[in-house]
Structure formats: structure tokens, C-alpha cells
Design an enzyme around this catalytic site. Structure first.
Site, PDB file in Angstrom:
ATOM      1  N   LEU A 260      57.239  62.773  28.645  1.00 22.90           N
ATOM      2  CA  LEU A 260      58.478  63.592  28.340  1.00 22.90           C
ATOM      3  C   LEU A 260      59.624  63.634  29.576  1.00 22.90           C
ATOM      4  CD1 LEU A 260      60.416  64.902  26.086  1.00 22.90           C
ATOM      5  CD2 LEU A 260      59.136  67.146  26.477  1.00 22.90           C
ATOM      6  N   THR A 261      58.903  64.233  30.498  1.00 25.89           N
ATOM      7  CA  THR A 261      59.512  64.806  31.621  1.00 25.89           C
ATOM      8  C   THR A 261      60.225  63.645  32.494  1.00 25.89           C
ATOM      9  OG1 THR A 261      58.074  66.579  31.779  1.00 25.89           O
ATOM     10  CG2 THR A 261      59.441  66.265  33.895  1.00 25.89           C
TER      11      THR A 261
ATOM     12  N   GLU B 244      53.865  72.511  30.482  1.00 27.56           N
ATOM     13  CA  GLU B 244      53.729  72.674  29.063  1.00 27.56           C
ATOM     14  C   GLU B 244      54.988  73.748  28.591  1.00 27.56           C
ATOM     15  OE1 GLU B 244      50.844  73.095  26.325  1.00 27.56           O
ATOM     16  OE2 GLU B 244      49.933  71.343  26.745  1.00 27.56           O
ATOM     17  N   GLY B 245      56.093  73.616  29.168  1.00 24.69           N
ATOM     18  CA  GLY B 245      57.110  74.553  29.236  1.00 24.69           C
ATOM     19  C   GLY B 245      56.863  75.760  30.058  1.00 24.69           C
TER      20      GLY B 245
HETATM   21  S1  MYA Z   1      54.730  68.211  29.126  1.00 26.72           S
HETATM   22  C1  MYA Z   1      56.264  68.705  29.386  1.00 26.72           C
HETATM   23  C2  MYA Z   1      56.617  69.952  29.203  1.00 26.72           C
HETATM   24  N1  MYA Z   1      58.114  69.869  28.971  1.00 26.72           N
HETATM   25  C3  MYA Z   1      58.650  71.179  27.959  1.00 26.72           C
HETATM   26  O1  MYA Z   1      57.828  71.801  27.560  1.00 26.72           O
HETATM   27  C4  MYA Z   1      59.866  71.016  27.801  1.00 26.72           C
HETATM   28  C5  MYA Z   1      60.561  72.456  27.720  1.00 26.72           C
HETATM   29  N2  MYA Z   1      61.602  72.436  26.921  1.00 26.72           N
HETATM   30  C6  MYA Z   1      61.917  72.715  25.456  1.00 26.72           C
HETATM   31  O2  MYA Z   1      60.816  72.993  24.921  1.00 26.72           O
HETATM   32  C7  MYA Z   1      63.154  72.600  25.037  1.00 26.72           C
HETATM   33  O3  MYA Z   1      64.004  71.790  25.721  1.00 26.72           O
HETATM   34  C8  MYA Z   1      63.935  74.155  24.913  1.00 26.72           C
HETATM   35  C9  MYA Z   1      65.408  74.001  24.579  1.00 26.72           C
HETATM   36  C10 MYA Z   1      63.196  74.826  23.965  1.00 26.72           C
HETATM   37  C11 MYA Z   1      63.783  74.733  26.341  1.00 26.72           C
HETATM   38  N3  MYA Z   1      59.398  74.582  18.372  1.00 26.72           N
HETATM   39  O4  MYA Z   1      69.138  73.326  20.631  1.00 26.72           O
HETATM   40  P1  MYA Z   1      67.806  73.696  20.680  1.00 26.72           P
HETATM   41  C12 MYA Z   1      64.282  73.072  17.636  1.00 26.72           C
HETATM   42  C13 MYA Z   1      60.241  74.060  17.004  1.00 26.72           C
HETATM   43  O5  MYA Z   1      67.520  75.169  21.148  1.00 26.72           O
HETATM   44  P2  MYA Z   1      67.137  73.019  23.658  1.00 26.72           P
HETATM   45  C14 MYA Z   1      53.608  68.811  30.506  1.00 26.72           C
HETATM   46  O6  MYA Z   1      54.207  69.798  31.179  1.00 26.72           O
HETATM   47  C15 MYA Z   1      65.216  74.208  17.600  1.00 26.72           C
HETATM   48  O7  MYA Z   1      65.009  74.870  16.389  1.00 26.72           O
HETATM   49  N4  MYA Z   1      61.301  73.615  17.098  1.00 26.72           N
HETATM   50  O8  MYA Z   1      67.311  72.702  21.988  1.00 26.72           O
HETATM   51  C16 MYA Z   1      52.618  68.319  30.764  1.00 26.72           C
HETATM   52  C17 MYA Z   1      66.595  73.141  16.892  1.00 26.72           C
HETATM   53  O9  MYA Z   1      66.209  72.767  15.753  1.00 26.72           O
HETATM   54  P3  MYA Z   1      67.362  72.372  14.665  1.00 26.72           P
HETATM   55  C18 MYA Z   1      61.950  73.743  18.373  1.00 26.72           C
HETATM   56  O10 MYA Z   1      68.233  74.122  23.721  1.00 26.72           O
HETATM   57  C19 MYA Z   1      51.417  69.291  30.738  1.00 26.72           C
HETATM   58  C20 MYA Z   1      66.342  71.998  17.773  1.00 26.72           C
HETATM   59  O11 MYA Z   1      64.816  71.897  18.301  1.00 26.72           O
HETATM   60  C21 MYA Z   1      61.312  74.091  19.426  1.00 26.72           C
HETATM   61  O12 MYA Z   1      67.201  71.547  24.211  1.00 26.72           O
HETATM   62  C22 MYA Z   1      50.083  68.802  30.809  1.00 26.72           C
HETATM   63  C23 MYA Z   1      67.089  71.879  19.220  1.00 26.72           C
HETATM   64  O13 MYA Z   1      66.864  73.283  19.804  1.00 26.72           O
HETATM   65  C24 MYA Z   1      59.993  74.526  19.578  1.00 26.72           C
HETATM   66  N5  MYA Z   1      59.277  74.910  20.552  1.00 26.72           N
HETATM   67  O14 MYA Z   1      65.606  73.457  23.486  1.00 26.72           O
HETATM   68  C25 MYA Z   1      49.253  69.939  30.309  1.00 26.72           C
HETATM   69  N6  MYA Z   1      61.988  74.249  20.580  1.00 26.72           N
HETATM   70  O15 MYA Z   1      67.756  71.068  14.879  1.00 26.72           O
HETATM   71  C26 MYA Z   1      47.852  69.411  30.143  1.00 26.72           C
HETATM   72  C27 MYA Z   1      63.528  73.723  20.135  1.00 26.72           C
HETATM   73  O16 MYA Z   1      66.730  72.363  13.202  1.00 26.72           O
HETATM   74  C28 MYA Z   1      47.437  70.419  29.031  1.00 26.72           C
HETATM   75  N7  MYA Z   1      63.164  73.543  18.666  1.00 26.72           N
HETATM   76  O17 MYA Z   1      68.554  73.444  14.603  1.00 26.72           O
HETATM   77  C29 MYA Z   1      46.349  71.422  29.444  1.00 26.72           C
HETATM   78  C30 MYA Z   1      45.858  72.129  28.554  1.00 26.72           C
HETATM   79  C31 MYA Z   1      44.680  72.710  29.064  1.00 26.72           C
HETATM   80  C32 MYA Z   1      43.250  72.608  28.228  1.00 26.72           C
HETATM   81  C33 MYA Z   1      43.252  72.604  26.974  1.00 26.72           C
HETATM   82  C34 MYA Z   1      41.692  72.627  26.374  1.00 26.72           C
HETATM   83  C35 MYA Z   1      41.704  73.152  25.097  1.00 26.72           C
END
Ligand code: MYA
Length: 616
Positions: free
Chosen positions: A178-179, A424-425
Site C-alpha cells: 500500500l505505502t 499498520e496505521g
Molecule cells: S501496511 C500500511 C499501513 N498503512 C495504513 O495503515 C494507512 C493508514 N491510513 C488509513 O487508514 C486512512 O488513510 C485514514 C484516512 C483512515 C487515515 N475501516 O474519507 P475517509 C472508510 C473501515 O475518512 P481517508 C504496514 O504498515 C470511511 O468510512 N472503513 O478516508 C505494514 C469512508 O467510507 P465511505 C474505513 O481520510 C505493516 C472511506 O473509507 C476505515 O483517506 C506490517 C473514506 O474515508 C477503516 N479503518 O482515511 C505489519 N478508514 O466511503 C506486519 C476509512 O463509506 C504485521 N474508512 O464514506 C505485524 C503483526 C504482528 C504479528 C501478528 C501475529 C498474529
């Protein structure tokens, strides 16, 4: 970047005011059962909190036992996190042994070659992995929590049949792309672009992605890119994000070398390039334009795993802190007998108790089919990553100079943990997401009320009940349904306070909405206060539920859990009060203005402003 975020937010708010998609999704005709969302209306929705979810069948518990033993053995006898860290890679034979445990296809259904674990079972194994080697946890998580999760959640039959067996066995590794260089938190601003070929059989993808976990090793990528889409009604063409399944073997896919990083060094993070990559149309996930929703929902669905991994890591750190403080004598006594040491150990336990309680309440809810958990998932990610950071820092502090030495193995954990508050955000963005999403939900309800007031006779029930609520609140009465009805009698005192806080929370949100209206989106100091109060409020109900369960089941740990719950609820309650007060206080607004000025002047000066005390 953030300005863009706000612009988008504003458009979401405008959509809400106009009754478009947000409103349809969250309000009209459909009330959500999410505790966190309803908190913003000052309402107690308990069905996702009480009783604490009991989702594992006996068979599922048995399966888990069968998996935990070899996984524990692997971490004790085979994997060496310190060596992985210094070599910046996990040896192939070690990774192979890890995959042979079924760890790369844990949630893939057995018909596609996986072991078909539930979210709760997955969380438990994630906890064990996080407690031993965070770099390996990230490799595993990047592969299945997000890497191929899009196929699992949104893939059609052919896509699942073609790809899941390969990734489930670990023969192929997956990554989530994504990023981009110009798009981190602002996920909608990605520039990678895919256009349909003239014959309509392929998309041609161009662009690059950065900081991709498993980027240099993955065979399969879930890639998000802009695609031009024409609205059949208006004829207007606009870019919308589409999610693609991309194989490394497609000509034009390449990746950079693993990045040199602060921590999780054994987990390969790399840039991935797409140069005129031909992707068959069959490799679109769901449909063109559905990519943003897929991207955020994949992230939502993986966040509980991070909280579980953080819980595992904290368990390890507490063990280390206890070993050290009980084995070392200073000033004539064992370290663990000193009050300041006890304060630290107890707070480590509190942080773990809350994180673990959140992780399994969320995974349990997901397992029983709850769909609206995005706020809760974000809360658990923020709380868990910050709690684990604090616990690691305090564990090092308790070890003194010894903790600072590489040989103690704690600096590695601290370095590894730092990224969890970022990826992850980023926690800062997730705080805004929590506050704004919650306030939109509350705002939409107020809009309904406004509309009802235009014709009060036709909406008598709503008008009277809302009027009563405000009247009760104005004289300090609680309007939220009492949590005392749901907790074990041992928890009644804490539950009573929590109910008052829920009422206070809803009243504060309403006050903010009436003061600022849609301009609340520009008040980030306040939004942070609200998000912090929401995080503590969710933590409070999670521990109340878990501790109640322990008393109900007469668990031997129940009295100890009561201590943890009482302290957390008391201190969280005080923080909630402070944050809610700060959100509406004129004094705090003055401080915030001053902080804004300090920042602006420092930025203008491009350096720290005060003259040096020595005048030199
Ligand atoms: S992966 C990459 C990480 N990147 C991100 O997390 C990106 C973060 N940014 C965003 O999420 C969005 O851009 C935000 C802004 C939220 C900030 N759920 O106009 P909007 C809907 C459901 O607000 P924006 C990495 O790091 C919203 O309702 N819906 O959009 C690798 C709206 O809907 P509608 C959502 O201002 C890591 C539409 O989207 C959500 O651009 C590796 C537009 O909304 C949501 N969350 O948003 C890790 N957000 O169209 C490895 C927005 O119906 C894993 N919307 O009105 C490690 C694990 C550890 C171990 C595990 C073992 C078990």
C-alpha cells in the site's frame, strides 16, 4: 499530508451531512452494536462486551494445544532471535521448520491447504510468536495478517484455489503493498496506476511501493493502485483504488535490497517496483474501485493480532523483570521488595492485562460474526503498542546498566517494538480516525434528532427520550444503561463509575459538536483528548468483563484480577475525566494555542529559539 487527510475527512463529513454513504452505512435503519461507536452517543451497548466471549469449542482448544507445544519448543530450541537480529535474517532451515508447524497458513481453510484456525486461535499463536521473536512475528503477520488476507476475505473461488494452497504451505510468501514514497498515512493519495489494456484482458501497472514487509522475498503481492473508472450514469471518469493480486513472476516486478532498520532487522523490508506489469483482469480483487475498502478492512482485520503479539511480548518482559528483581540484592534487600520496583512491576502487569483483555474480546467478537469492529481494532493496536513500549522501557530500567547491554537481549526488544507504534496505521492517525469516526456517528444521530424536532408530534418517542436524557445529564444523573447490570457483584463499584463516565463522554461529544460543528475536524488537540478517553473507556469495559468472567468461573486468579481491574479502572477513570475536561476547557484551549505558537515559531526559525544560557 495531514492537511490532505483533513480535506478528505471534511469531504466525508460533507457526505454525512448530505446523507450519503457514511450515513447509510452507520445510521439509517441500522444501529451498530459496537461499544466504541455508541460510547460517542453516551450509550452503553454491552452485547460485544458482556459476557466476555467464550468462542472456542473443546475441539478448537484441543487443536490449539497441539499447536502450542511444538511452537513453544521451536522458540525454545530452534529459533535464536539474537542471532537473527545480528545476521539480519532468519536462516532458511529455521524458517522452514517454522513453516512446517503450519504457521504460514493458520487461518486458511483446510480445503485450501491451511489449518483453518479462528481469529482467537490465531491470536493465541501470535502471542507466543510475539513473546519470542518480534521480527519473525512480523514476517508471519505481514504474510497472512495482511499479505494474502485480501484473497482470504475478498477473493473469488478461482483466486482462492489458485493462490491459497501455495501461501498456506509457505511455499510462497505474501506481502501487502500500500505505502508509497508520497503516501504513508494518507492511504488514498497513492500514485501507482493501472490502466486497462485495449483488449480488456489485462491491467498495466506502473509505480513503486516502499517499506514493504517481506518485500524482497515475497512471491505474491496484494497491490493497491489507482485505476480510472467511468461512472456509467454521468460518463465522468475518476481515479479509484483497485486491489490486484500480483505474482513476482509477472514481467516487470522487481524489488530492492532489504532496508537497514532500527529493529525487526531479520524481517526483510524492501521497496517493490512495478514497471509495465501486465496483470490479468481475473487478478482484480472484488471489483475495480473496491481497493480502498479492501485495504482498510484488511488492516482492520489484522490489528487484533498485533495486540496479541504485544501481549506475548509483555509476558516475556515481565518474566525477565521478575527474574532480575528477585535475583538481585542491593542496599541489603532484594530489588522486588522496594516500593518503586513494585510500582513498575505492577504497572507492567496492568498494561498486559488490559492489552490481553482487548485482544481476545475483539478476536472473539470477530469469530462470532461481528462486523463493525474498526474502532475497537484501532484502539487495541494503539493501546497494545504503547503498553509494550512502556513495559520494555521499564524492564530495561529495572535491569539498570545491565539492561542497556546488548547481551541482556532487551535493547533488541525495545528496538523491535518501536515500529509497532508506527506501522499498520500510525497511532497518531489512528487516534484521529477513532475520534472523527465516533463523532461522525454521534453527529449523525444529532442530525436525526434535529430532523425529528421539525415534526415533534410524529417523532414523539425519540424527542421525549432525548429530551429526558439531556435533562438528566444537566443535573448530573447518568443516562447510560448501568454497567452494574452486567458485571459480577465484585465489580459493581467500578462499573458504577464507568457508567457515569460513559454519560459524561456522550455529553462532552455533544457539547463539542454543538460548539464546533464540522469544524471539529480542525481541532486535533481536542480530538486527541477524545481518542485517549475512548481508549481508556474501552480498556475499562474490557477488564470489567474479563474480571467478571473470572469471578463467575471461580478462577484462582480472580482476586488478583480484581486488584488489576480496580487500579486500572480508578486510574483510567481519572484520565478520562481529565481528557474530557481538557477537551472543553477554556484554560486548556489557551494552553493549546500557546503550544501551537511554540511549534509555529520553532518551525519558522528552523531551530530551537531560546538564547543559550551561557550566551555562547
Ligand atoms: S501496511 C500500511 C499501513 N498503512 C495504513 O495503515 C494507512 C493508514 N491510513 C488509513 O487508514 C486512512 O488513510 C485514514 C484516512 C483512515 C487515515 N475501516 O474519507 P475517509 C472508510 C473501515 O475518512 P481517508 C504496514 O504498515 C470511511 O468510512 N472503513 O478516508 C505494514 C469512508 O467510507 P465511505 C474505513 O481520510 C505493516 C472511506 O473509507 C476505515 O483517506 C506490517 C473514506 O474515508 C477503516 N479503518 O482515511 C505489519 N478508514 O466511503 C506486519 C476509512 O463509506 C504485521 N474508512 O464514506 C505485524 C503483526 C504482528 C504479528 C501478528 C501475529 C498474529
Amino acid at each position: 499530508m495531514l492537511r490532505h487527510f483533513l480535506r478528505l475527512r471534511q469531504s466525508a463529513w460533507t457526505k454525512l451531512q448530505c446523507g450519503q454513504s457514511w450515513k447509510r452505512r452507520l445510521v439509517t435503519g441500522k444501529e451498530t452494536t459496537s461499544f466504541a461507536l455508541n460510547l460517542f452517543r453516551g450509550e452503553t451497548r454491552t452485547q460485544e462486551i458482556f459476557p466476555y466471549p467464550e468462542v472456542l469449542t473443546d475441539d478448537q482448544k484441543e487443536t490449539l494445544h497441539l499447536l502450542i507445544d511444538p511452537a513453544t519448543k521451536f522458540f525454545e530450541q530452534v529459533n535464536d532471535p539474537a542471532r537473527n537480529d545480528s545476521d539480519e535474517r532468519v536462516p532458511d532451515d529455521v524458517l522452514d521448520q517454522f513453516k512446517q508447524l503450519g504457521t504460514y497458513g493458520m487461518q486458511v481453510p483446510s480445503e485450501y491447504g491451511g489449518i483453518g484456525l479462528t481469529n482467537t486461535q490465531y491470536a493465541r499463536l501470535g502471542e507466543i510468536t510475539g513473546g519470542s521473536d518480534l521480527a519473525l512475528a512480523v514476517m508471519m503477520g505481514a504474510h497472512q495478517s495482511i499479505g494474502f488476507k485480501g484473497i482470504l476475505l475478498y477473493g473469488d473461488k478461482q483466486q482462492k484455489e489458485k493462490y491459497l494452497p501455495k501461501v498456506a504451505s509457505g511455499e510462497w510468501t505474501a506481502a501487502y503493498c500500500l505505502t508509497e514514497p508520497g503516501s504513508g498515512s494518507d492511504a488514498q493519495s497513492i500514485r501507482s496506476r493501472a490502466t486497462l489494456s485495449d483488449d480488456g484482458k489485462h491491467y498495466i501497472l506502473n509505480g513503486s511501493k516502499i517499506w514493504i514487509s517481506n518485500g524482497s522475498t515475497a512471491n505474491l503481492f496484494t497491490v493497491f493502485a489507482q485505476t480510472p473508472l467511468t461512472d456509467t450514469k454521468t460518463g465522468e471518469t475518476k481515479d479509484r483504488i483497485t486491489a490486484f493480486i500480483v505474482e513476482r513472476s509477472f514481467p516487470g516486478v522487481s524489488s530492492g535490497l532489504p532496508e537497514a532498520k532500527m529493529g525487526i532487522k531479520a524481517s526483510p523490508t524492501a521497496e517493490v517496483f512495478f514497471d509495465n506489469v501486465k496483470i490479468p483482469v481475473e487478478n482484480v480483487l472484488q471489483e475495480p474501485g473496491a481497493g480502498f475498502k479492501i485495504a482498510v478492512n484488511v488492516l482492520n482485520s489484522g490489528r487484533f493480532g498485533m495486540a496479541a503479539a504485544m501481549a506475548g511480548c509483555m509476558k516475556y518482559l515481565i518474566k525477565r523483570a521478575v527474574q532480575h528483581t528477585t535475583g538481585r540484592v542491593q542496599f541489603g534487600s532484594r530489588l522486588d521488595t522496594y516500593g518503586s520496583v513494585q510500582n513498575k512491576i505492577a504497572r507492567m502487569a496492568l498494561n498486559l492485562y488490559v492489552t490481553e483483555s482487548m485482544a481476545y474480546i475483539i478476536s472473539g467478537n470477530m469469530d462470532r460474526g461481528v462486523e463493525e469492529f474498526q474502532l475497537e481494532a484501532a484502539i487495541s493496536k494503539i493501546f497494545g503498542s504503547e503498553a509494550a513500549w512502556t513495559v520494555a522501557d521499564e524492564c530495561i530500567q529495572l535491569h539498570g546498566g545491565m539492561g542497556y547491554m546488548k547481551s541482556a537481549g532487551l535493547e533488541r526488544v525495545l528496538r523491535d517494538l518501536r515500529i509497532f507504534r508506527i506501522f499498520e496505521g500510525a497511532n497518531d492517525i489512528l487516534r484521529l480516525f477513532i475520534a472523527l469516526t465516533g463523532m461522525q456517528y454521534a453527529g449523525s444521530h444529532l442530525k436525526e434528532l434535529q430532523a425529528a424536532l421539525q415534526n415533534p408530534l410524529a417523532n414523539l418517542g425519540l424527542v421525549v427520550s432525548e429530551g429526558m436524557k439531556r435533562a438528566q445529564r444537566s443535573v448530573g444523573m447518568t443516562t447510560a444503561e448501568p454497567l452494574g447490570n452486567y458485571v459480577h457483584p465484585e465489580m459493581r463499584g467500578c462499573a458504577e463509575t464507568a457508567t457515569k463516565l460513559i454519560t459524561h463522554f456522550g455529553g462532552t461529544v455533544e457539547q463539542l459538536l454543538s460548539t464546533y460543528g464540522k469544524n471539529i475536524i480542525h481541532e486535533q488537540f481536542i480530538l486527541d483528548n477524545i481518542a485517549d478517553a475512548a481508549i481508556d473507556m474501552y480498556g475499562t469495559v474490557c477488564v470489567l468483563s474479563r474480571c467478571s468472567r473470572s469471578f463467575t468461573h471461580d478462577l484462582p486468579s480472580s482476586e488478583h484480577e480484581k486488584l488489576l481491574t480496580e487500579v486500572y479502572c480508578k486510574e483510567a477513570g481519572e484520565r478520562i475525566e481529565r481528557n474530557l475536561q481538557a477537551a472543553t476547557s477554556a484554560d486548556e484551549a489557551h494552553i493549546n494555542k500557546k503550544l501551537t505558537l511554540i511549534s509555529q515559531q520553532t518551525v519558522e526559525n528552523e531551530a530551537f529559539i531560546p538564547h543559550h544560557p551561557l550566551g555562547l
